[in-house]
Scaffold this motif. Sequence first.
Motif, short mmCIF file in Angstrom:
data_model
loop_
_atom_site.label_atom_id
_atom_site.label_comp_id
_atom_site.label_asym_id
_atom_site.label_seq_id
_atom_site.Cartn_x
_atom_site.Cartn_y
_atom_site.Cartn_z
N SER A 1 -15.02 17.97 13.98
CA SER A 1 -14.54 17.60 15.31
C SER A 1 -15.69 17.46 16.30
CB SER A 1 -13.54 18.67 15.78
OG SER A 1 -13.08 18.41 17.07
N LEU B 1 -3.68 30.01 28.21
CA LEU B 1 -4.85 29.30 28.75
C LEU B 1 -5.44 30.08 29.91
CD1 LEU B 1 -3.60 25.58 28.80
CD2 LEU B 1 -5.35 26.55 27.29
N PHE C 1 -9.30 31.50 29.93
CA PHE C 1 -10.30 31.14 30.95
C PHE C 1 -10.58 32.32 31.87
CE2 PHE C 1 -11.47 26.65 30.66
CZ PHE C 1 -10.63 26.24 29.63
N SER D 1 -10.21 21.26 32.73
CA SER D 1 -9.35 20.50 31.81
C SER D 1 -9.42 19.02 32.11
CB SER D 1 -7.90 20.98 31.91
OG SER D 1 -7.80 22.33 31.56
N GLY E 1 -12.84 10.78 26.26
CA GLY E 1 -12.88 11.27 24.89
C GLY E 1 -11.57 11.13 24.14
N GLN E 2 -11.60 11.60 22.92
CA GLN E 2 -10.48 11.38 22.00
C GLN E 2 -10.08 12.65 21.26
OE1 GLN E 2 -12.21 8.14 19.65
NE2 GLN E 2 -11.14 6.68 20.95
N ALA E 3 -8.85 12.64 20.74
CA ALA E 3 -8.39 13.76 19.93
C ALA E 3 -7.75 13.23 18.65
CB ALA E 3 -7.38 14.60 20.71
N GLN E 4 -7.75 14.08 17.62
CA GLN E 4 -7.19 13.71 16.33
C GLN E 4 -5.68 14.01 16.32
OE1 GLN E 4 -9.55 15.44 13.06
NE2 GLN E 4 -11.18 15.85 14.55
N LEU F 1 -7.68 10.71 25.07
CA LEU F 1 -7.11 11.82 25.84
C LEU F 1 -6.57 11.33 27.18
CD1 LEU F 1 -9.79 14.41 24.80
CD2 LEU F 1 -7.35 14.90 24.72
#
Length: 314
Positions: free
Chosen positions: A89, A164, A168, A182, A188-191, A231
């Motif tokens: 990742s 969360l 944090f 956040s 960007g990207q996510a799987q 995202l």
Amino acid sequence: MASTSSLSAVLLLCLAMTASAQLSPTFYQTTCPNALATIKAAVTAAVNKENRMGASLLRLHFHDCFVQGCDASVLLSGMEQNAIPNVMSLRGFEVIDSIKAQLETMCKQTVSCADILTVAARDSVVALGGPSWTVPLGRRDSTNANEAAANNELPPPFFDLVNLTQSFGAKGFTVTDMVALSGAHTIGQAQCQNFRDRLYNETNINSGFATSLKANCPQPTGSGDRNLANLDVSTPYSFDNAYYSNLKSQKGLLHSDQVLFTGTGGGTDNIVNNFASNPAAFSSAFASAMVKMGNLSPLTGSQGQVRLSCSKVN
Ligand code: HEM
């Protein structure tokens, strides 16, 4: 008992503040005056070559700082890189390694990998049109990494608002910091494996948005796990505040994104509303939270080392 623990909390805070107080934006001014310009040029070139690299470098810095502080532990081969949130990742190691190689020829064993990563994260945001900030410098590199801590301390995408906030909060961030940070998911990207449950099982998701994503993220688990989605569905390569408008129209990609708006427990809706309607408020909250993140338990003075190569200890 309560007073002992609050006393140790105060002591810990003082220690953390002493450490970050030793960081200074002019740390390399005499020892490596071209360090910052060199990093910026390399990051800008890498982002121009592949837009997503800006996102990958920003995430790398976050995953470094949340695990035993901003000490470049995430850059050491193996170890933390094998932790669940990181393996197959994290990206961008080669960009940092190449910047390091360039800096080694300019100023031998002077600029730490932890500082390179912190500056690269800022320059990535700037390259994609986001805010800038001054980066305090002087971090040193760890001689170890901690895979278990990476598994335990990096928040997973299935976390609810309460988890969360705890995750944090444990690092000293306010809820506003958390919502601002956040906002990094504006790029960007996510799987698919990280948002499949949301597509098929959640109700607070825009139906057109869900339908369009399902084509490339089929059920059952196992098929298309690594297929990617942006995202930020509206402006994926621009570091802006569109992430928050997406949340308001139930187009957050990850469960952990969408819970920031109308998530159980509430409490962050007003922050999302503010950041969605006021880009300057988001920019300034993001910049200050990033400085705070960069100040997480740095090694300074004679602690740790300045690595010669970011992927291995000297
Ligand atoms: C709030 C808790 C967070 C969770 C649960 C979370 C989770 C994730 C997940 C699951 C991905 C996709 C990984 C993949 O599918 O390979 C991702 C990507 C990303 N995250 Fe987060 N993240 C969080 C906070 C942050 C923060 C604080 C930052 C930086 C300040 C950040 C920056 C990014 C970026 C830029 C990407 C895209 C990386 C790329 O395209 O290479 N995230 N995050």
